[in-house]
Write a protein that holds these residues in place. Sequence first.
Motif, short mmCIF file in Angstrom:
data_model
loop_
_atom_site.label_atom_id
_atom_site.label_comp_id
_atom_site.label_asym_id
_atom_site.label_seq_id
_atom_site.Cartn_x
_atom_site.Cartn_y
_atom_site.Cartn_z
N LEU A 1 -0.78 -0.38 -9.18
CA LEU A 1 -0.39 -0.33 -7.90
C LEU A 1 0.99 0.57 -7.46
O LEU A 1 1.75 0.61 -8.27
N SER B 1 -0.03 1.27 5.58
CA SER B 1 0.51 0.51 4.59
C SER B 1 0.23 -1.01 4.97
O SER B 1 0.25 -1.90 3.81
N ASP C 1 3.62 2.33 -1.38
CA ASP C 1 3.02 2.73 -0.20
C ASP C 1 3.50 4.51 0.18
O ASP C 1 2.74 4.93 0.74
N MET D 1 -3.64 -0.46 0.20
CA MET D 1 -3.07 -0.27 -0.96
C MET D 1 -3.29 0.86 -1.89
O MET D 1 -4.54 1.51 -1.70
N LYS E 1 -6.84 -3.84 1.76
CA LYS E 1 -5.96 -5.12 1.56
C LYS E 1 -6.59 -6.20 1.93
O LYS E 1 -6.51 -6.50 3.11
N GLY F 1 -7.83 -6.01 -3.49
CA GLY F 1 -8.37 -4.82 -2.44
C GLY F 1 -9.75 -4.38 -2.83
O GLY F 1 -10.56 -4.92 -3.57
#
Length: 249
Positions: A166, A182, A169, A186, A235, A214
Amino acid sequence: MIQFCIIFLFQLFCLTGATESGIVGGKTAKPHSRPYMVSLQVQGHHRCGGILIRNDFVLTSAHCKTEQDLTVVLGAHNIKKQEKSQQRIPVEKYHQHPKYKGQFLYDIMLLKLKTNATLNKYVKTVGLPKKNGKIPANIKCYAAGWGQTGPNKPGSDVLKEVMVKLQFDQECSHKWQNYFSSDQMMCVHSDKRKEGICQGDSGGPLLCRKMPQGISAYTKASGCDDTKYPHVFMKINFFSQWIKNVMQG
């Protein structure tokens, strides 16, 4: 003119890249180790991925809906074989998010199955994250699917998975500009070169700490293995209340 061209190029990448996305690199998943995985098929051909979140509901991407009916295939490892573990169930109703307009925002959909799935060791539901849960950047996550193994390459017959991380953003905002939200999306990247998602399996999950966080959304169409472009997932926890409302309704 330069600004217009940049915007046009990003639009081209996104519009074509958002149709379907799958796995580049990675490894073959242990057969039936992800019993919640779904292959969405049109006339026997894989189109998208998804996850079984209740015995009668599948979560996937809104752009996976086609004019032709989708068939939900559960309990599969090799989707080119008629495995005894597989269950094939028609879709009774398509619940695209009401704010989805055919582009990138609100790109999520629930499928109500015509008959309930039979839960067993090959077919299981998976829980969803809490509404306000947060996952920190740089955590290791996994994406899974049957999509293409690279640009202009065929989809995988067997389920594949790949580890990604991850990202902050800002990385996706910088590359994808206004196409990245955002709040809803993700941003992920692989530590290794040329690994991640590609065309062929949108709607598949991003799993962090063994929980789907996600749903695969889009990547760069002209080069899904281009390490300069992070991959984007919707998300799930942003849509928690909508998901709950649809399944209760």
